[in-house]
Design a protein around this motif. Structure first.
Motif, mmCIF file in Angstrom:
data_model
loop_
_atom_site.group_PDB
_atom_site.id
_atom_site.type_symbol
_atom_site.label_atom_id
_atom_site.label_comp_id
_atom_site.label_asym_id
_atom_site.label_seq_id
_atom_site.Cartn_x
_atom_site.Cartn_y
_atom_site.Cartn_z
ATOM 1 N N UNK A 78 0.821 -1.214 0.000
ATOM 2 C CA UNK A 78 0.000 0.000 0.000
ATOM 3 C C UNK A 78 0.853 1.262 0.000
ATOM 4 N N UNK A 79 2.172 1.109 -0.081
ATOM 5 C CA UNK A 79 3.057 2.265 -0.208
ATOM 6 C C UNK A 79 3.539 2.462 -1.645
ATOM 7 N N UNK A 80 3.215 1.528 -2.502
ATOM 8 C CA UNK A 80 3.717 1.601 -3.873
ATOM 9 C C UNK A 80 3.036 2.735 -4.620
ATOM 10 N N UNK A 81 3.839 3.595 -5.234
ATOM 11 C CA UNK A 81 3.267 4.709 -5.991
ATOM 12 C C UNK A 81 2.821 4.239 -7.368
ATOM 13 N N UNK A 82 3.637 3.471 -8.013
ATOM 14 C CA UNK A 82 3.179 2.822 -9.233
ATOM 15 C C UNK A 82 4.055 1.611 -9.509
ATOM 16 N N UNK A 83 3.507 0.675 -10.238
ATOM 17 C CA UNK A 83 4.340 -0.445 -10.654
ATOM 18 C C UNK A 83 4.199 -0.582 -12.154
ATOM 19 N N UNK A 84 5.295 -0.934 -12.808
ATOM 20 C CA UNK A 84 5.175 -1.092 -14.246
ATOM 21 C C UNK A 84 5.981 -2.287 -14.732
ATOM 22 N N UNK A 85 5.531 -2.824 -15.847
ATOM 23 C CA UNK A 85 6.204 -3.946 -16.478
ATOM 24 C C UNK A 85 6.507 -3.519 -17.893
ATOM 25 N N UNK A 101 9.298 -2.830 -12.567
ATOM 26 C CA UNK A 101 9.808 -1.708 -11.792
ATOM 27 C C UNK A 101 8.746 -1.184 -10.837
ATOM 28 N N UNK A 102 9.187 -0.790 -9.662
ATOM 29 C CA UNK A 102 8.286 -0.262 -8.651
ATOM 30 C C UNK A 102 8.809 1.086 -8.196
ATOM 31 N N UNK A 103 7.931 2.066 -8.084
ATOM 32 C CA UNK A 103 8.346 3.363 -7.560
ATOM 33 C C UNK A 103 7.768 3.561 -6.166
ATOM 34 N N UNK A 117 -5.230 3.362 -12.239
ATOM 35 C CA UNK A 117 -5.065 3.850 -13.598
ATOM 36 C C UNK A 117 -4.085 2.913 -14.272
ATOM 37 N N UNK A 118 -4.387 2.536 -15.469
ATOM 38 C CA UNK A 118 -3.576 1.566 -16.169
ATOM 39 C C UNK A 118 -3.142 2.180 -17.488
ATOM 40 N N UNK A 119 -1.837 2.229 -17.722
ATOM 41 C CA UNK A 119 -1.344 2.812 -18.963
ATOM 42 C C UNK A 119 -0.532 1.775 -19.710
ATOM 43 N N UNK A 120 -0.839 1.579 -20.966
ATOM 44 C CA UNK A 120 -0.103 0.609 -21.781
ATOM 45 C C UNK A 120 0.382 1.321 -23.019
ATOM 46 N N UNK A 121 1.691 1.295 -23.243
ATOM 47 C CA UNK A 121 2.215 2.095 -24.338
ATOM 48 C C UNK A 121 3.566 1.584 -24.797
ATOM 49 N N UNK A 173 3.745 -1.328 -19.387
ATOM 50 C CA UNK A 173 2.439 -1.231 -18.755
ATOM 51 C C UNK A 173 2.633 -0.731 -17.342
ATOM 52 N N UNK A 174 1.938 0.370 -17.020
ATOM 53 C CA UNK A 174 2.103 0.963 -15.699
ATOM 54 C C UNK A 174 0.786 0.965 -14.962
ATOM 55 N N UNK A 175 0.877 0.655 -13.683
ATOM 56 C CA UNK A 175 -0.306 0.581 -12.841
ATOM 57 C C UNK A 175 -0.166 1.616 -11.734
ATOM 58 N N UNK A 176 -1.078 2.555 -11.649
ATOM 59 C CA UNK A 176 -1.006 3.565 -10.592
ATOM 60 C C UNK A 176 -2.231 3.411 -9.703
ATOM 61 N N UNK A 177 -2.056 3.016 -8.459
ATOM 62 C CA UNK A 177 -3.215 2.939 -7.565
ATOM 63 C C UNK A 177 -3.789 4.342 -7.381
ATOM 64 N N UNK A 178 -5.086 4.471 -7.436
ATOM 65 C CA UNK A 178 -5.672 5.811 -7.350
ATOM 66 C C UNK A 178 -5.420 6.476 -6.011
ATOM 67 N N UNK A 179 -5.251 5.653 -4.981
ATOM 68 C CA UNK A 179 -4.997 6.247 -3.665
ATOM 69 C C UNK A 179 -3.659 6.973 -3.627
ATOM 70 N N UNK A 180 -2.789 6.698 -4.605
ATOM 71 C CA UNK A 180 -1.473 7.330 -4.632
ATOM 72 C C UNK A 180 -1.450 8.625 -5.440
#
Lengths: 497, 159
Positions: A417-424, A439-441, B84-88, B95-102
């Motif tokens: 719940x601290x992860x700002x974003x994760x990407x593959x 990658x995790x920020x 939010x999900x971004x694929x590009x 592919x990036x996943x951003x939890x909305x709470x963040x």
């Protein structure tokens, strides 16, 4: 306290020293340039410069006024531009009372008041008597209204368990510190500046005269060895002074880290600000079985804006678990994990060895290097293999653990719940090999920091994202979709457990 | 990513990228020209000028005619109340996943080129990173921004 008051006059000197330290490099360049020109009235300028600094310090001290009224700290400061700073009790996160060299000489303390925001994060009162400091703290702490007795009582109760760095460990830390390279580069720059000076003076010839006659090769080797020894000494002592008297204190909802022999540093980290924790095993320390622990904290870190804080400078890896259990129990976790597949070895090795080999081959003939130079590509292949060996990722319903190696091996534990974003991501070569990079920020200081693992199975990357996407707070009964193969223990998690 | 709920960028994005790259990457075409004006066209330099011209010209052609449509084709985003999900990405697909709470804040931005096309990009900032959904239709961009900020407010939490 309800009237404006000044700091102890010693703050003027403290401020002047602060200015000197802040402009050290400028002053140094100035000195070297000055010393080399004959017509330059050297001492006058130096004297004038110091006088100016002292005057600035005194003016600064004179114009610095503070008071606490109705639970609000009001600071007026600035020589030409008047600045007013108001900090209300509700916003104050941390009040750190510490003392530097100058303060200690006069029995004074420094009060550092930090707020939650990252931009206007601190108010610093440089030098006040201990009693004033306690008074400020009392007036600004959340339950300050209740009166004096309660407060003193509480501060005694709050004293928690303390963990120090044993002397032997401190020595090991100092002698294996990675500051070595930094010291070497500083020394190199310094030498390049001073070298003409020495050359012009008689000193150089005298030195040469003293030494027995020998070849140039020997001379160069001797100079290199000398450099390394001096750099090592610098790094040894700077680390010794930096981490001497190291203590971590565990309080109810925060950690207090203090360190430093001459300049005491105190960092207070509330548990809820910790974003990630990582264990690094340096290239020299790892064979000895030692590692250090860092935390990434949101909003508050060192001056450079990075949020990485040393939680513990050096300990044997067998003690990591017990230390974490004591300091940050919720970060002492094991999760199942997985590694990059065997076919990724090649990519790991190519990535680390390709450019080094290319550069070596290009330079080999024109420069007429010895064959020993081919050790560099061999070492880089070995390095790539090490990187492959250390890479691993694991996750469960609350944590993500990522381990990788750049030079030192780094194992990060991140709360989900601290992860700002994760990407593959996958480049077209990776797609061809069916691999991907994850990658995790996390937030850390003003910027953020990232942890990644390269070349895991593409399917695993997709599963990982899918897991992250799940309703993150209620995934108790859900089994991980892939078979995670081995259990990750920190920091020397092994595959065969 | 769930393909059904994911959305694409405005097709006009291709035009924006084409124009932008055509202008921006034209600078690289200057490199062989400068080389030519400095060294002239002797036998050795002639081939270097030719090689540079070919390399940069083909790069320019790629970036103007080939990459923008591919980039558009590969861009997808989706927003729901959890993330939010971004694929590009064309060469490197991410592919990036951003939890909305963040999500800390959301902006819409519009440069002159985007304004010309009636487009706008949405920038999503977290405490660590900033992400951009480029080239959305102005109306949609505003809707996306509102949507994200509503969800983000629902998911109120500290840091």
């Amino acid at each position: 306290m309800f009237e404006f008051q000044r700091q102890h006059p010693i703050a003027a000197i403290s401020r002047a020293f602060g200015l000197i330290r802040g402009n050290l490099i400028t002053i140094f360049v100035f000195l070297i340039v000055g010393a080399r020109s004959e017509s330059f009235p050297f001492l006058t300028w130096i004297g004038g410069g110091f006088a100016l600094l002292v005057i600035i310090g005194i003016l600064d001290w004179w114009r610095f006024l503070f008071k606490v009224e109705d639970g609000e700290l009001h600071i007026k400061r600035g020589i030409f531009v008047r600045k007013n700073l108001y900090l209300t009790r509700d916003r104050v996160q941390v009040i750190d009372i510490s003392s530097g060299v100058i303060q200690r000489l006069f029995g004074l303390v420094k009060v550092d008041i930090q707020t939650a925001g990252s931009t206007s994060r601190a108010a610093l009162i440089e030098a006040v008597p201990q009693s004033t400091a306690q008074h400020i703290k009392l007036l600004l702490s959340k339950n300050g209204e209740n009166g004096t007795e309660d407060e003193t009582q509480e501060s005694i109760e709050k004293e928690g368990q303390t963990f120090g760095l044993p002397g032997k460990d401190l020595l090991i830390a100092a002698s294996t510190s990675g500051r070595f390279g930094i010291a070497l580069s500083i020394l190199g720059t310094l030498f390049s500046q001073i070298e003409p000076l020495i050359r012009e003076s008689d000193l150089f010839e005298q030195l040469f005269g003293m030494l027995p006659s020998q070849t140039d090769g020997f001379m160069i080797a001797a100079i290199i060895v000398l450099f390394i020894v001096v750099a090592w000494l610098i790094s040894f002592f700077s680390t010794l002074f930096m981490y001497g008297d190291f203590k971590v204190e565990v309080r109810e909802d925060e950690l207090v880290i203090s360190r430093g022999i001459f300049e005491k540093k105190r960092i207070t980290v509330p548990y809820k600000r910790i974003q990630a924790l990582y264990v690094t095993e340096g290239i020299i320390r790892q064979p000895l079985g030692f590692c250090s622990i860092y935390i990434d904290s949101a909003g508050y870190g060192d001056e450079k804006g990075s949020g990485s804080i040393v939680l513990f400078p050096l300990l044997h890896h067998s003690k990591v678990h017990s230390l974490l259990q004591n300091l940050v129990p919720h970060y002492n976790v094991h999760t199942p994990g997985l590694k990059p597949p065997k076919r990724a070895i090649r990519r790991y090795i190519i990535r680390s060895a390709f450019f080094l080999t290319l550069i070596t081959s290009i330079l080999y003939w024109p420069l007429g290097l010895t064959n020993w130079i081919w050790l560099i590509p061999v070492i880089s292949v070995w390095w790539g293999w090490q990187k492959y060996k250390d890479a691993a990722i694991g996750w469960d319903s609350e944590n993500v653990i990522i381990r990788n190696r750049v030079l030192s091996k780094k194992t990060a534990i991140i709360k989900r719940d601290r992860i700002q974003d994760s990407s593959v991501s996958s480049s077209w070569i990776q797609r061809f090999r069916n691999l991907c990079t994850t990658e995790v920020h996390v937030a850390s200081g003003d910027h953020g920091s990232s942890f990644n693992i390269q070349d895991i199975e593409r399917g695993d990357g997709a599963t990982y994202l899918e897991e992250m996407r799940k309703e993150r707070y209620k995934s108790e009964e859900k089994e991980p979709a892939t078979q995670l193969e081995f259990s990750l223990t920190l920091p020397a998690w092994s595959e065969n457990q | 990513m769930d393909k059904t709920s994911s959305k694409k960028l405005s097709p006009r994005a291709i035009g924006v990228w084409r124009l932008g790259n055509a202008a921006g990457n034209a600078i690289f075409l200057g490199i062989p020209a400068v080389y030519y004006s400095v060294f002239g066209l002797n036998s050795f330099h002639f081939w270097i000028v030719i090689a540079l011209s070919v390399i940069f010209l083909s790069f320019w052609v790629l970036s103007v005619f080939v990459i923008p449509p591919l980039r558009w084709k590969n861009w997808r985003y989706s927003i729901d109340q959890d993330e939010i999900d971004l694929l590009r990405g064309v060469l490197v697909s991410t592919e990036t996943l951003i939890p909305l709470s963040r999500v800390q804040h959301v902006d819409t931005r519009q440069g002159p080129l985007l304004r010309w096309y009636g487009l706008s990009s949405v920038t999503i900032s977290t405490a660590a990173t900033t992400h951009e959904i480029p080239c959305l239709d102005q109306v949609i961009a505003d809707r996306v921004r509102k949507e994200i900020s509503t969800y983000a407010r629902l998911a109120e939490e500290d840091v």
